[in-house]
Scaffold this active site. Structure first.
Site, PDB file in Angstrom:
ATOM      1  N   ASP A   5       0.833  -1.208   0.000  1.00 36.62           N
ATOM      2  CA  ASP A   5       0.000   0.000   0.000  1.00 36.62           C
ATOM      3  C   ASP A   5       0.865   1.255   0.000  1.00 36.62           C
ATOM      4  OD1 ASP A   5      -2.341   1.414  -0.056  1.00 36.62           O
ATOM      5  OD2 ASP A   5      -2.870   1.067   2.047  1.00 36.62           O
ATOM      6  N   ASN A  12     -11.134  -2.321  -5.541  1.00 39.83           N
ATOM      7  CA  ASN A  12     -10.304  -1.385  -6.308  1.00 39.83           C
ATOM      8  C   ASN A  12     -10.903  -1.028  -7.675  1.00 39.83           C
ATOM      9  OD1 ASN A  12      -7.158  -2.671  -4.985  1.00 39.83           O
ATOM     10  ND2 ASN A  12      -8.278  -0.841  -4.377  1.00 39.83           N
TER      11      ASN A  12
HETATM   12  C1  IPE Z   1      -5.623  -2.600  -0.223  1.00 42.12           C
HETATM   13  O1  IPE Z   1      -5.222  -1.304  -0.440  1.00 42.12           O
HETATM   14  C2  IPE Z   1      -5.607  -3.347  -1.500  1.00 42.12           C
HETATM   15  C3  IPE Z   1      -4.293  -3.567  -2.065  1.00 42.12           C
HETATM   16  C4  IPE Z   1      -3.161  -3.271  -1.525  1.00 42.12           C
HETATM   17  C5  IPE Z   1      -4.313  -4.197  -3.353  1.00 42.12           C
HETATM   18  P1  IPE Z   1      -6.278  -0.118  -0.639  1.00 42.12           P
HETATM   19  O2  IPE Z   1      -5.494   1.116  -0.790  1.00 42.12           O
HETATM   20  O3  IPE Z   1      -7.223  -0.458  -1.720  1.00 42.12           O
HETATM   21  O4  IPE Z   1      -7.065  -0.166   0.744  1.00 42.12           O
HETATM   22  P2  IPE Z   1      -7.938   0.942   1.461  1.00 42.12           P
HETATM   23  O5  IPE Z   1      -8.958   1.421   0.466  1.00 42.12           O
HETATM   24  O6  IPE Z   1      -7.011   2.039   1.879  1.00 42.12           O
HETATM   25  O7  IPE Z   1      -8.539   0.244   2.636  1.00 42.12           O
HETATM   26  C1  IPE Z   2      -1.483   0.148  -3.398  1.00 38.92           C
HETATM   27  O1  IPE Z   2      -1.241   1.504  -3.455  1.00 38.92           O
HETATM   28  C2  IPE Z   2      -1.708  -0.457  -4.760  1.00 38.92           C
HETATM   29  C3  IPE Z   2      -3.095  -0.830  -5.047  1.00 38.92           C
HETATM   30  C4  IPE Z   2      -4.086  -0.816  -4.203  1.00 38.92           C
HETATM   31  C5  IPE Z   2      -3.367  -1.251  -6.396  1.00 38.92           C
HETATM   32  P1  IPE Z   2      -2.432   2.555  -3.508  1.00 38.92           P
HETATM   33  O2  IPE Z   2      -2.778   2.807  -4.925  1.00 38.92           O
HETATM   34  O3  IPE Z   2      -3.555   2.108  -2.646  1.00 38.92           O
HETATM   35  O4  IPE Z   2      -1.726   3.837  -2.886  1.00 38.92           O
HETATM   36  P2  IPE Z   2      -2.361   4.877  -1.871  1.00 38.92           P
HETATM   37  O5  IPE Z   2      -2.897   4.088  -0.710  1.00 38.92           O
HETATM   38  O6  IPE Z   2      -3.455   5.576  -2.622  1.00 38.92           O
HETATM   39  O7  IPE Z   2      -1.245   5.756  -1.496  1.00 38.92           O
HETATM   40 MG    MG Z   3      -4.020   2.405  -0.712  1.00 38.83          MG
END
Ligand code: IPE
Ligand code: IPE
Ligand code: MG
Length: 258
Positions: free
Chosen positions: A38, A86
């Protein structure tokens, strides 16, 4: 899995001040490490870049995490790449991620062969774009006979959907008389999850400072040790993995006992 200590020492090279390989008990390493990757978006935004650049940078961290895990002799490395939630993101970002998955896997297949890594995928893959699906199937097929580390990527994965799917499968088997409802134990449920046949994670790492599961491995994490770090995923290195393992080695896992 067997560790090549000489290779590991070379791989780790010059240590930063706060952590060294000498602090790790190589006889007490986790078997399955799982990562909620993340913070890609925030990493990019902080640099004035498009979020997409954060995902591209995240691929480098993942490649390093795979190599590190092989060197440390983990049996399984799993990573959460795309959740069932997502899809709510802007179409442009979703499309970028889907094509990045396909492009990366094609590019990294030689690494899987070189390191004898077997690919597994968790999630509803049939809902993925054709090209991503095709490349994933090719990756599964080409690495099926590798018997080194298993690398599992959760894509279009959601734990609640996974459990519902398992329940539906078990119900179907019961209806066909293949299983007696009285024989449905936790192990039977586990055998119907995407993770069937793999050990539960010993260690779960989440980057970017978030302290939640975001619909990841709700069943599998019952006795997993958690490690949260503020480091954003694109900044995560072999040394962060070592910090996580060191933390893991200082825990007392009781599994409900004393
Ligand atoms: C969790 O991250 C999913 C992945 C790392 C693929 P998100 O960024 O989607 O989670 P939330 O929305 O902050 O809970
Ligand atoms: C994790 O990074 C990757 C996926 C969930 C695909 P994020 O895209 O959630 O990055 P932040 O949380 O917005 O910084
Ligand atoms: Mg994230």
């Amino acid at each position: 899995m067997q560790i090549d200590q000489q290779k590991l020492i070379e791989y780790y090279g010059d240590a930063p001040d706060d952590i060294s390989l000498a602090e790790i008990d190589l006889g007490h390493l986790p078997s399955h490490v799982s990562i909620i990757m993340d913070g890609n978006g925030r990493w990019a935004t902080k640099r004035g870049l498009d979020r997409a650049k954060g995902h591209v940078a995240g691929v480098d961290s993942l490649r390093e995490a795979v190599t590190t895990s092989v060197r440390l002799g983990f049996d399984v490395l799993s990573a959460y790449a795309f959740s069932t939630e997502n899809w709510k993101r802007p179409k442009l970002e979703v499309d970028l991620l889907m094509s990045l998955f396909a492009k990366t896997l094609v590019k990294e297949l030689p690494l899987f062969h070189q390191e004898n890594v077997r690919l597994k995928l968790f999630g509803d893959l049939e809902a993925l774009p054709d090209e991503t699906y095709r490349v994933f199937m090719r990756g599964l097929d080409e690495t099926a006979d590798h018997d080194g580390m298993t690398f599992a990527l959760a894509v279009n994965y959601g734990s609640r959907a996974e459990i519902a799917r398992a329940a539906a499968q078990i119900a179907r088997e019961a209806k066909e008389g293949l299983i007696d409802p009285d024989d449905i134990t936790p192990d039977v449920v586990a055998a119907h999850l995407y993770t069937a046949g793999l050990p539960d994670p010993d260690l779960l790492i989440r980057t970017s400072g978030e302290l939640r599961l975001s619909n990841y491995f709700l069943y599998q994490l019952a006795y997993t040790e958690f490690y949260a770090t503020d480091t954003l995923w694109p900044d995560f290195t072999r040394w962060d993995m070592l910090r996580a393992v060191r933390s893991f080695q200082h825990r007392s896992r009781r599994f409900g006992g004393v």
